[in-house]
Design a protein around this motif. Structure first.
Motif, PDB file in Angstrom:
ATOM      1  N   GLY A   1      -1.907   0.474   4.952  1.00  0.00           N
ATOM      2  CA  GLY A   1      -1.293   1.786   4.834  1.00  0.00           C
ATOM      3  C   GLY A   1      -2.360   2.859   4.801  1.00  0.00           C
ATOM      4  N   ALA A   2      -1.983   4.049   4.327  1.00  0.00           N
ATOM      5  CA  ALA A   2      -2.934   5.156   4.262  1.00  0.00           C
ATOM      6  C   ALA A   2      -4.102   4.846   3.340  1.00  0.00           C
ATOM      7  N   LEU A   3      -3.867   4.056   2.293  1.00  0.00           N
ATOM      8  CA  LEU A   3      -4.983   3.653   1.436  1.00  0.00           C
ATOM      9  C   LEU A   3      -6.026   2.868   2.225  1.00  0.00           C
ATOM     10  N   GLY A   4      -5.564   2.003   3.116  1.00  0.00           N
ATOM     11  CA  GLY A   4      -6.497   1.267   3.967  1.00  0.00           C
ATOM     12  C   GLY A   4      -7.266   2.195   4.892  1.00  0.00           C
ATOM     13  N   GLU A   5      -6.571   3.226   5.410  1.00  0.00           N
ATOM     14  CA  GLU A   5      -7.257   4.201   6.268  1.00  0.00           C
ATOM     15  C   GLU A   5      -8.324   4.958   5.481  1.00  0.00           C
ATOM     16  N   MET A   6      -8.015   5.288   4.211  1.00  0.00           N
ATOM     17  CA  MET A   6      -9.011   5.991   3.395  1.00  0.00           C
ATOM     18  C   MET A   6     -10.239   5.104   3.166  1.00  0.00           C
TER      19      MET A   6
ATOM     20  N   ALA B   1       0.826  -1.213   0.000  1.00  0.00           N
ATOM     21  CA  ALA B   1       0.000   0.000   0.000  1.00  0.00           C
ATOM     22  C   ALA B   1       0.858   1.261   0.000  1.00  0.00           C
ATOM     23  N   GLY B   2       1.899   1.290   0.858  1.00  0.00           N
ATOM     24  CA  GLY B   2       2.754   2.465   0.915  1.00  0.00           C
ATOM     25  C   GLY B   2       3.464   2.731  -0.391  1.00  0.00           C
ATOM     26  N   GLY B   3       3.789   1.666  -1.128  1.00  0.00           N
ATOM     27  CA  GLY B   3       4.427   1.819  -2.422  1.00  0.00           C
ATOM     28  C   GLY B   3       3.519   2.407  -3.463  1.00  0.00           C
ATOM     29  N   VAL B   4       2.218   2.436  -3.192  1.00  0.00           N
ATOM     30  CA  VAL B   4       1.239   3.068  -4.080  1.00  0.00           C
ATOM     31  C   VAL B   4       0.965   4.491  -3.622  1.00  0.00           C
ATOM     32  N   GLU B   5       0.550   4.625  -2.372  1.00  0.00           N
ATOM     33  CA  GLU B   5       0.091   5.938  -1.901  1.00  0.00           C
ATOM     34  C   GLU B   5       1.201   6.979  -1.871  1.00  0.00           C
ATOM     35  N   GLU B   6       2.453   6.558  -1.546  1.00  0.00           N
ATOM     36  CA  GLU B   6       3.529   7.542  -1.457  1.00  0.00           C
ATOM     37  C   GLU B   6       3.817   8.194  -2.806  1.00  0.00           C
TER      38      GLU B   6
END
Length: 354
Positions: free
Chosen positions: A217-222, A110-115
């Motif tokens: 990651g942040a995508l999961g939080e969204m 996820a972090g590799g996408v959102e960042e």
């Protein structure tokens, strides 16, 4: 000693060295420098292999439309990387590979996408490993190694992301749209519409991005914030499993190029199992094998599982920090091929117009 065994020799700085000559010297330095030199050779073999000697025009590059995929006459290269590498300046090396269509599928977390998207909205900064965590937290800053990511960057990401999730949810309910991680990333790449984005170019060039841990990651939080307000958004990971394994089994030749370990490394290796193993493999990470975790496993362990073909010789692990060695690898391989092909194409155009 057999005559074909090279002697140890480092670069000679008594005369000016060109970049390529310097990179070529790594093969004989020893230790991990030699492994990096071997990795350069393996990647160059990946790029050189094709079913015929006829060049493949750029417009004929293989397209990937999920769930249907078709095989290329070249080696299909599966590139996996951990999220911290998109946080770092390795993002630009990966961007080059996508813009020039040198790899055929990406696997990350996820972090590799959102960042990637967050960097399109606000910058990440270089700090120090020794910065005090409590002091950073009080100022609204987050530390990844020696990089600093302000909280306001994630607030900007939330403002950008939540309306897109609403629209995607509408399409799920009204059109029966089935969202998978790769389709979500493809849509976000379209929405960001920024040429500095890795996933914008994945969208433009029809290169699939698989992220089975997309909620971590942040995508999961969204997705959590969205679902708290509006339940029912569905992400189908099974369809992406079908897509990556279909791409693997339909590849004439397949290559693993993995930076770091964890899900991004093993998800590719697992897909390789379905075709009887990868034909080429380059691992770059700092993990060790002694705890039995796949992150540190050497290529020979993957051979035992059938994830690398028995007898495959074009395999190597480089025990090193990818931020140090991956740009060198790209310079000696992908970038070198790209600029040589452009030069040859320009020369042919000049000859035909003469």
């Amino acid at each position: 000693m057999p005559s074909d065994v090279p002697s140890v020799k480092g670069p000679d700085f008594s005369e000016p060295l060109g970049l390529q000559e310097f990179l070529d010297s790594y093969l004989r330095i020893g230790f991990q420098a030699t492994n990096l030199g071997r990795a350069m050779d393996v990647v160059n073999k990946m790029l050189a292999w094709r079913l015929s000697d006829e060049p493949v025009a750029e417009e004929e590059a293989p397209e990937y439309r999920d769930p249907a995929v078709r095989a290329s006459t070249r080696v299909n290269i599966f590139l996996g990387y951990t999220s911290n590498l998109i946080t770092s300046g390795i993002r630009e090396s990966i961007l080059h590979l996508i813009k020039t269509r040198r790899v055929h599928a990406l696997v990350t977390t996820a972090g590799g996408v959102e960042e990637d998207f967050i960097k399109c909205l606000a910058p990440t900064y270089v700090g120090d490993f020794a910065m005090d965590g409590a002091a950073l937290h009080s100022k609204g800053h987050n530390r990844t190694g020696n990089l600093i990511l302000p909280n306001k960057n994630y607030a900007a990401f939330q403002d950008w992301m939540l309306p897109i999730l609403d629209t995607m949810h509408d399409e799920q309910e009204q059109q029966g749209k089935v969202w998978t991680p790769s389709r979500i990333i493809n849509r976000l790449g379209k929405e960001i519409n920024n040429e500095e984005s890795v996933y914008y170019w994945c969208y433009k060039n029809n290169i699939p991005v698989f992220s089975p841990a997309i909620t971590d990651g942040a995508l999961g939080e969204m997705i959590y914030f969205h679902t708290h307000k509006r339940p029912g958004f569905i992400v189908d990971i099974a369809a992406d499993m079908f897509a990556i394994e279909t791409l693997s089994v339909t590849s004439k030749k397949a290559a693993m190029l993995t930076l770091g370990g964890g899900v991004s490394k093993h998800h590719i290796a697992n897909a390789m199992y379905m075709r009887g193993g990868a034909d080429f493999a380059v691992y770059i990470n700092t993990a060790q094998e002694f705890d039995g975790c796949d992150s540190g496993a050497r290529p020979d362990e993957a051979v035992s599982w059938g994830k690398i073909r028995p007898g495959a010789v074009d395999v190597v692990k480089v025990h090193a920090d990818a931020t140090i060695v991956f740009p060198l690898l790209v310079a000696a391989t992908f970038a070198r091929h790209h600029w040589e092909e452009k030069k040859n194409k320009n020369n042919k155009n000049e000859e035909s117009s003469a």
